[in-house]
Design a protein around this motif. Sequence first.
Motif, short mmCIF file in Angstrom:
data_model
loop_
_atom_site.label_atom_id
_atom_site.label_comp_id
_atom_site.label_asym_id
_atom_site.label_seq_id
_atom_site.Cartn_x
_atom_site.Cartn_y
_atom_site.Cartn_z
N GLU A 3 0.83 -1.21 0.00
CA GLU A 3 0.00 0.00 0.00
C GLU A 3 0.86 1.25 0.00
O GLU A 3 0.51 2.27 -0.62
CB GLU A 3 -0.92 -0.02 1.22
CG GLU A 3 -1.99 -1.10 1.17
CD GLU A 3 -2.78 -1.20 2.46
OE1 GLU A 3 -2.34 -0.58 3.47
OE2 GLU A 3 -3.81 -1.89 2.48
N ILE A 33 -3.85 -12.06 -0.70
CA ILE A 33 -4.97 -11.45 -1.44
C ILE A 33 -6.19 -11.36 -0.54
O ILE A 33 -6.94 -10.37 -0.56
CB ILE A 33 -5.28 -12.28 -2.71
CG1 ILE A 33 -4.10 -12.17 -3.69
CG2 ILE A 33 -6.57 -11.80 -3.37
CD1 ILE A 33 -4.23 -13.09 -4.89
N ASP A 76 -3.15 -6.54 -3.68
CA ASP A 76 -3.60 -6.43 -5.07
C ASP A 76 -3.11 -7.66 -5.83
O ASP A 76 -1.90 -7.86 -5.98
CB ASP A 76 -3.02 -5.16 -5.69
CG ASP A 76 -3.56 -4.88 -7.08
OD1 ASP A 76 -4.10 -5.81 -7.71
OD2 ASP A 76 -3.39 -3.74 -7.56
N ARG A 136 -2.90 -8.30 -8.87
CA ARG A 136 -2.16 -8.00 -10.10
C ARG A 136 -0.69 -7.72 -9.82
O ARG A 136 0.13 -7.68 -10.74
CB ARG A 136 -2.78 -6.80 -10.80
CG ARG A 136 -4.22 -7.02 -11.30
CD ARG A 136 -4.86 -5.72 -11.74
NE ARG A 136 -4.93 -4.76 -10.62
CZ ARG A 136 -5.39 -3.51 -10.76
NH1 ARG A 136 -5.78 -3.08 -11.95
NH2 ARG A 136 -5.45 -2.72 -9.72
N ARG A 137 -0.33 -7.52 -8.54
CA ARG A 137 1.04 -7.11 -8.22
C ARG A 137 1.81 -8.13 -7.39
O ARG A 137 2.88 -7.84 -6.88
CB ARG A 137 1.00 -5.77 -7.46
CG ARG A 137 0.43 -4.63 -8.32
CD ARG A 137 0.00 -3.44 -7.50
NE ARG A 137 1.03 -3.06 -6.54
CZ ARG A 137 0.77 -2.51 -5.35
NH1 ARG A 137 -0.49 -2.32 -4.98
NH2 ARG A 137 1.75 -2.19 -4.53
#
Length: 514
Positions: A429, A467, A472, A474-475
């Motif tokens: 984050e 998750i 995220d 996607r990362r």
Amino acid sequence: MKRLFFIIFLCYSVASFAQLTAAQYEVKSLEANSENGDFGTTFYGPNKIVFSSSRKNGISNKTWDGNDQPFLDLYIGNVEANGEITKVRPFSNAVNSKYHDAMVAFSPDLSQIYFTSNNYMDGKVRSGNLKIFRANVGVSGGRTNVQTLTINNDKFSTGHPFVSKDGKKLYYISDMPGGEGGTDIYVATINNGHYGAPKNLGPTVNSKYKEYSPFVDGDILYFSSNKPGGEGGFDIYMTKLDGSIPEPINLGKPMNSKGDDISFIINRDTQRGYFSSNRRGGKGDDDIYRFKELTVNPICDQVIRGVIVDAKSEQPLPNAFAAIYNSKGEKVRRIETLKDGEFFFKVKCDESYKIGGDKYGFFEADTTFVTSRENGYENVIAIKLKEKEFIEMNGKEVLNVKSIEFELNKADIAKSSYENLAKVVRLMEKFPNMIIQFGAHTDARGGDGYNMWLSQKRASETVRYLIGIGADPRRITGKGFGETKLVNECSNGVKCSEVQHQQNRRTEFVVIKK
């Protein structure tokens, strides 16, 4: 006259880590010295001095054959602000005897006097050796209840008494058998008029030559010795009572001279004191000299006690390292902290130091301070280390997160690792463009295929858990490497320790993009 007292001793004896320097002293002869001998000063309360003198018009009307001077008597004088001794007068007609009176000491409450004598009892010399006696001192200065000490023996001599500040120890010299040689310095405990077994202060103080006139200031012992290597006859030395200094420190000039220098005493509150010398340029046979200590005693020491903590949680950090640097920036010592993050260093008084703390995965931190002039003072400090967000590991940049733990031979994440995984989410984050890969590794024990399967399963479970708590998808990716990326030589068939296997059994969050 000091030399005279040494002659008496011989005549009545059956057998005659770091470089440290002394403090600086300003030395002046006392105006109260006489044309005869004056020596052997002793503090009598905070504002008076008692000393021995063969000056004329003393208590004794007789002269001694050794130098045709009067027998030694005790005198008392007032101590002025500059160290001069004024209003000199006989200590007491009842204390002074018709024989020599010299080298005395007093109990802390001044009610008792310890003195060295030719062992006269009932007006007669009883033995050829010197002995230490104790007597009560009345309000008018009278000496009563004279007693010989149990540390005395007809076969050897004792003398030069000094009583510790708390009144619990008696320091003195003796030529008793079993010493280092000549006359040695001993200590005996004092307990309600009873004396413990004599203890030789050992080879860090005593030599095969002669040691004289002990004086204790805190944990520092001052004494004189005629061992080779000094300025002249007897020189004044200082050392630590605990034996931590392997070689006593010579006080050097102007304290020591080509003559005999003994009977050092100092008032630590005023940094002024006295010693006796028969050096050239004096007024009499032996003279008393006053001095002012201009610099702090170099063997005055303190302790720095500290703890290394996490700057955020303020919890102690075990297995961190603390280093101490001197005023020149030179590293003196580096040690590992205890389990509670604590450390300590011995330091000198009135010195500047820097204390640094470091631990793998944390930024280094340090603090600088100057120790006080107070001997034995404990300095307490805390060093706060801020944890790094990224570290280098095996040539890769990874998140500074402890290795994730799993149940034995399972992919189930141990509860002890939940906080570490929450930290991963917080870092993602904080760095919204960062992409990471979670890697799971095993050691070489077990089958290659099983290890690859287990590590992949653990990688997948870890990504799923991250998750689930907000990462995220996607990362972050996960991959199991099994035993294909060992960091040491512990491959199949190689005998290794559990610690070495643990190095291979690891996880890591590799930064792909930041």
